[in-house]
Design a protein around this motif. Structure first.
Motif, PDB file in Angstrom:
ATOM      1  N   ASP A 187       0.892  -1.264   0.028  1.00  0.00           N
ATOM      2  CA  ASP A 187      -0.061   0.145  -0.171  1.00  0.00           C
ATOM      3  C   ASP A 187       0.791   1.219   0.079  1.00  0.00           C
ATOM      4  O   ASP A 187       1.894   1.297   0.548  1.00  0.00           O
ATOM      5  CB  ASP A 187      -0.954  -0.176   1.149  1.00  0.00           C
ATOM      6  CG  ASP A 187      -1.699  -1.136   1.173  1.00  0.00           C
ATOM      7  OD1 ASP A 187      -2.164  -1.550   0.334  1.00  0.00           O
ATOM      8  OD2 ASP A 187      -1.826  -1.918   2.220  1.00  0.00           O
ATOM      9  N   TYR A 188       0.512   2.190  -0.429  1.00  0.00           N
ATOM     10  CA  TYR A 188       1.212   3.562  -0.707  1.00  0.00           C
ATOM     11  C   TYR A 188       0.244   4.652  -1.246  1.00  0.00           C
ATOM     12  O   TYR A 188      -0.864   4.529  -1.669  1.00  0.00           O
ATOM     13  CB  TYR A 188       2.363   3.500  -1.826  1.00  0.00           C
ATOM     14  CG  TYR A 188       1.706   3.223  -3.193  1.00  0.00           C
ATOM     15  CD1 TYR A 188       1.305   4.278  -4.143  1.00  0.00           C
ATOM     16  CD2 TYR A 188       1.965   1.884  -3.726  1.00  0.00           C
ATOM     17  CE1 TYR A 188       0.838   3.752  -5.275  1.00  0.00           C
ATOM     18  CE2 TYR A 188       1.515   1.564  -4.956  1.00  0.00           C
ATOM     19  CZ  TYR A 188       0.913   2.490  -5.908  1.00  0.00           C
ATOM     20  OH  TYR A 188       0.427   2.209  -7.135  1.00  0.00           O
ATOM     21  N   ILE A 189       0.957   5.792  -0.681  1.00  0.00           N
ATOM     22  CA  ILE A 189       0.191   7.250  -1.123  1.00  0.00           C
ATOM     23  C   ILE A 189       1.189   8.012  -1.630  1.00  0.00           C
ATOM     24  O   ILE A 189       2.216   8.267  -1.226  1.00  0.00           O
ATOM     25  CB  ILE A 189      -0.479   7.802  -0.061  1.00  0.00           C
ATOM     26  CG1 ILE A 189      -1.689   6.934   0.738  1.00  0.00           C
ATOM     27  CG2 ILE A 189      -1.080   9.016  -0.346  1.00  0.00           C
ATOM     28  CD1 ILE A 189      -2.325   7.590   2.021  1.00  0.00           C
ATOM     29  N   ILE A 190       0.783   8.398  -2.796  1.00  0.00           N
ATOM     30  CA  ILE A 190       2.047   9.513  -3.464  1.00  0.00           C
ATOM     31  C   ILE A 190       1.185  10.725  -3.644  1.00  0.00           C
ATOM     32  O   ILE A 190      -0.088  11.101  -4.326  1.00  0.00           O
ATOM     33  CB  ILE A 190       2.307   8.975  -4.927  1.00  0.00           C
ATOM     34  CG1 ILE A 190       2.587   7.413  -4.987  1.00  0.00           C
ATOM     35  CG2 ILE A 190       3.303   9.870  -5.512  1.00  0.00           C
ATOM     36  CD1 ILE A 190       3.951   7.320  -4.200  1.00  0.00           C
ATOM     37  N   SER A 210      -5.168  -2.896  -2.853  1.00  0.00           N
ATOM     38  CA  SER A 210      -5.256  -3.212  -4.138  1.00  0.00           C
ATOM     39  C   SER A 210      -6.221  -2.278  -4.777  1.00  0.00           C
ATOM     40  O   SER A 210      -6.641  -2.553  -5.913  1.00  0.00           O
ATOM     41  CB  SER A 210      -5.548  -4.593  -4.502  1.00  0.00           C
ATOM     42  OG  SER A 210      -4.480  -5.311  -4.024  1.00  0.00           O
ATOM     43  N   LYS A 211      -6.929  -1.417  -4.086  1.00  0.00           N
ATOM     44  CA  LYS A 211      -7.981  -0.291  -4.731  1.00  0.00           C
ATOM     45  C   LYS A 211      -7.113   1.040  -4.888  1.00  0.00           C
ATOM     46  O   LYS A 211      -6.599   1.463  -3.900  1.00  0.00           O
ATOM     47  CB  LYS A 211      -8.963  -0.272  -3.711  1.00  0.00           C
ATOM     48  CG  LYS A 211      -9.910  -1.690  -3.542  1.00  0.00           C
ATOM     49  CD  LYS A 211     -10.902  -1.224  -2.547  1.00  0.00           C
ATOM     50  CE  LYS A 211     -11.587  -2.367  -2.086  1.00  0.00           C
ATOM     51  NZ  LYS A 211     -12.591  -2.397  -1.244  1.00  0.00           N
ATOM     52  N   LYS A 246     -10.381   4.777   6.921  1.00  0.00           N
ATOM     53  CA  LYS A 246     -11.758   4.423   7.767  1.00  0.00           C
ATOM     54  C   LYS A 246     -12.799   3.913   6.781  1.00  0.00           C
ATOM     55  O   LYS A 246     -13.456   2.897   7.141  1.00  0.00           O
ATOM     56  CB  LYS A 246     -11.994   5.548   8.496  1.00  0.00           C
ATOM     57  CG  LYS A 246     -11.257   5.912   9.647  1.00  0.00           C
ATOM     58  CD  LYS A 246     -11.519   7.278  10.115  1.00  0.00           C
ATOM     59  CE  LYS A 246     -10.858   7.788  11.267  1.00  0.00           C
ATOM     60  NZ  LYS A 246     -10.917   9.254  11.736  1.00  0.00           N
ATOM     61  N   GLN A 247     -12.742   4.354   5.609  1.00  0.00           N
ATOM     62  CA  GLN A 247     -13.823   3.848   4.690  1.00  0.00           C
ATOM     63  C   GLN A 247     -13.575   2.367   4.303  1.00  0.00           C
ATOM     64  O   GLN A 247     -14.561   1.652   4.207  1.00  0.00           O
ATOM     65  CB  GLN A 247     -13.743   4.777   3.475  1.00  0.00           C
ATOM     66  CG  GLN A 247     -14.293   6.010   3.498  1.00  0.00           C
ATOM     67  CD  GLN A 247     -14.110   6.745   2.168  1.00  0.00           C
ATOM     68  OE1 GLN A 247     -13.876   6.302   1.051  1.00  0.00           O
ATOM     69  NE2 GLN A 247     -14.037   8.252   2.091  1.00  0.00           N
ATOM     70  N   GLU A 248     -12.428   1.973   4.344  1.00  0.00           N
ATOM     71  CA  GLU A 248     -12.079   0.754   4.032  1.00  0.00           C
ATOM     72  C   GLU A 248     -12.311  -0.284   5.103  1.00  0.00           C
ATOM     73  O   GLU A 248     -12.731  -1.458   5.077  1.00  0.00           O
ATOM     74  CB  GLU A 248     -10.571   0.531   3.816  1.00  0.00           C
ATOM     75  CG  GLU A 248     -10.187  -0.661   3.128  1.00  0.00           C
ATOM     76  CD  GLU A 248     -10.758  -0.785   1.799  1.00  0.00           C
ATOM     77  OE1 GLU A 248     -10.527  -1.923   0.867  1.00  0.00           O
ATOM     78  OE2 GLU A 248     -10.608   0.313   1.051  1.00  0.00           O
ATOM     79  N   ASN A 249     -12.689   0.271   6.318  1.00  0.00           N
ATOM     80  CA  ASN A 249     -12.846  -0.532   7.474  1.00  0.00           C
ATOM     81  C   ASN A 249     -14.227  -0.221   8.143  1.00  0.00           C
ATOM     82  O   ASN A 249     -14.435  -0.310   9.267  1.00  0.00           O
ATOM     83  CB  ASN A 249     -11.760  -0.514   8.592  1.00  0.00           C
ATOM     84  CG  ASN A 249     -10.457  -0.743   8.104  1.00  0.00           C
ATOM     85  OD1 ASN A 249     -10.193  -1.783   7.813  1.00  0.00           O
ATOM     86  ND2 ASN A 249      -9.606   0.137   8.141  1.00  0.00           N
ATOM     87  N   GLU A 250     -15.374   0.351   7.414  1.00  0.00           N
ATOM     88  CA  GLU A 250     -16.529   0.705   7.965  1.00  0.00           C
ATOM     89  C   GLU A 250     -17.489  -0.374   8.102  1.00  0.00           C
ATOM     90  O   GLU A 250     -17.137  -1.135   7.432  1.00  0.00           O
ATOM     91  CB  GLU A 250     -17.026   2.032   6.810  1.00  0.00           C
ATOM     92  CG  GLU A 250     -18.067   2.392   7.337  1.00  0.00           C
ATOM     93  CD  GLU A 250     -18.995   3.547   6.385  1.00  0.00           C
ATOM     94  OE1 GLU A 250     -18.230   4.701   6.303  1.00  0.00           O
ATOM     95  OE2 GLU A 250     -19.594   3.069   5.374  1.00  0.00           O
ATOM     96  N   ILE A 251     -17.935  -0.031   9.220  1.00  0.00           N
ATOM     97  CA  ILE A 251     -19.020  -1.023   9.800  1.00  0.00           C
ATOM     98  C   ILE A 251     -20.600  -0.543   9.452  1.00  0.00           C
ATOM     99  O   ILE A 251     -20.761   0.685  10.081  1.00  0.00           O
ATOM    100  CB  ILE A 251     -19.003  -1.344  11.088  1.00  0.00           C
ATOM    101  CG1 ILE A 251     -17.327  -1.775  11.663  1.00  0.00           C
ATOM    102  CG2 ILE A 251     -19.961  -2.609  11.891  1.00  0.00           C
ATOM    103  CD1 ILE A 251     -17.408  -1.907  13.188  1.00  0.00           C
TER     104      ILE A 251
END
Length: 330
Positions: A187-190, A210-211, A246-251
């Motif tokens: 995972d990375y942020i550029i 992978s998104k 947080k969106q990735e782990n939202e409940i």
């Protein structure tokens, strides 16, 4: 903030201090600790767009959501009282109050991620990388205890420098996965910052699980020579990245999937292990035995998610199910 386990969210090492005066009241300090712990929990589980909805939560409401608390350390130094606390919040109570405000929380999961800021200065006709880059130099200067992302900034080695310089004309479309793999991460942020006069255009290339996302921002009248404006820009960027994680782990607590599952009861250890695994799954809202016979225990399970998400979570714990009939069999 610790990873949520079973039925509680644990906030550890909440620190407060106050002058020791005649009207000193230890209970008031502890109450401030509860508020600080709650705010820390919210900052790590709720997206920034929903923070204002929770400003009216009272101290009594916060106290009603606390399962346990402990004073880890207290001391007097130069007539200043110092206290360090651990506070555990009941997960169901937290979810209930968030749902009442139409807020979907996220699991507070920590993550390592490679971060590369690149400044392309139109005025000076130069590309600023690594230590010559003001964002790179200041990025990890103000780490908050509620931050979930731990940023790994690449070292300024000649290979990475040449890789970026060589591809600078096509930097927006460049695949940075090889750079992340060097640090054993995927995972990375550029962040590519196009600077012109006192205006900047930001292009954030975010790759998590992978998104890939591409976000763009225009910021006018900003001076990267001023430390306060650099600090504010970094805080804003971190908020954007934290929200994305947080969106990735939202409940979605409004989804309550009711499952009926049977398991043979001839092995008490297996039953105990099964119940412990259910208890430790973050997305399980509740479970109980609703009937049993001489062969099987029958469980009702309330799950905050889809059928496939439950099956995948249980598969990770080495459980397979026969799902043809209404009652699933372990």
């Amino acid at each position: 903030t610790e990873t949520s386990r079973a039925k509680t969210f644990s906030i550890n090492d909440v620190e407060l201090s106050t002058p020791f005066k005649i009207n000193f009241d230890k209970n008031k300090i502890i109450d401030k600790g509860f508020i600080q712990a709650f705010n820390q929990l919210i900052l790590s589980t709720v997206q920034s767009k929903d923070h204002n909805k929770l400003k009216q939560i009272t101290l009594n409401q916060i106290k009603s959501m606390i399962d346990t608390f402990s004073i880890k350390e207290e001391k007097f130094v130069n007539e200043i009282y110092h206290i360090k606390m651990n506070v555990s919040f009941n997960k169901k109570s937290i979810f209930d109050i968030l749902e009442s405000q139409n807020i979907f929380p996220s699991l507070p999961i920590k993550k390592n991620i490679v971060f590369v800021p690149i400044i392309i200065d139109d005025e000076k006709i130069e590309t600023q990388l690594f230590n010559e880059n003001i964002i790179y130099k200041n990025w990890n200067q103000n780490i908050k205890n509620f931050h979930l992302l731990n940023y790994i900034l690449p070292t300024a080695d000649i290979e990475d420098y040449n890789f970026l310089k060589k591809n600078i004309t096509n930097i927006e479309n460049l695949d940075f996965s090889k750079l992340a793999i060097k640090y054993n991460l995927q995972d990375y942020i550029i962040s590519i910052i196009f600077k012109k006069n006192k205006n900047i255009k930001l292009l954030n290339q975010i790759n998590i699980n992978s998104k890939k996302d591409l976000t763009k921002m225009d910021i006018k009248n900003i001076n990267l020579e001023k430390p306060n404006e650099v600090k504010k820009l970094i805080e804003n960027l971190k908020t954007i990245f934290e929200d994305r994680w947080k969106q990735e782990n939202e409940i979605n607590t409004s989804i309550k999937l009711l499952l009926t599952i049977s398991i043979e009861n001839i092995n008490n250890l297996r039953i105990k292990e099964f119940e412990q695994n259910l208890d430790n799954l973050d997305l399980i809202n509740d479970f109980y035995i609703y009937k049993f016979d001489n062969k099987n225990n029958f469980y009702k399970i309330v799950f905050n998610g889809s059928r496939n998400k439950f099956l995948q979570a249980m598969k990770n714990l080495n459980y397979e199910f026969e799902t043809i009939k209404k009652i699933w069999i372990v």
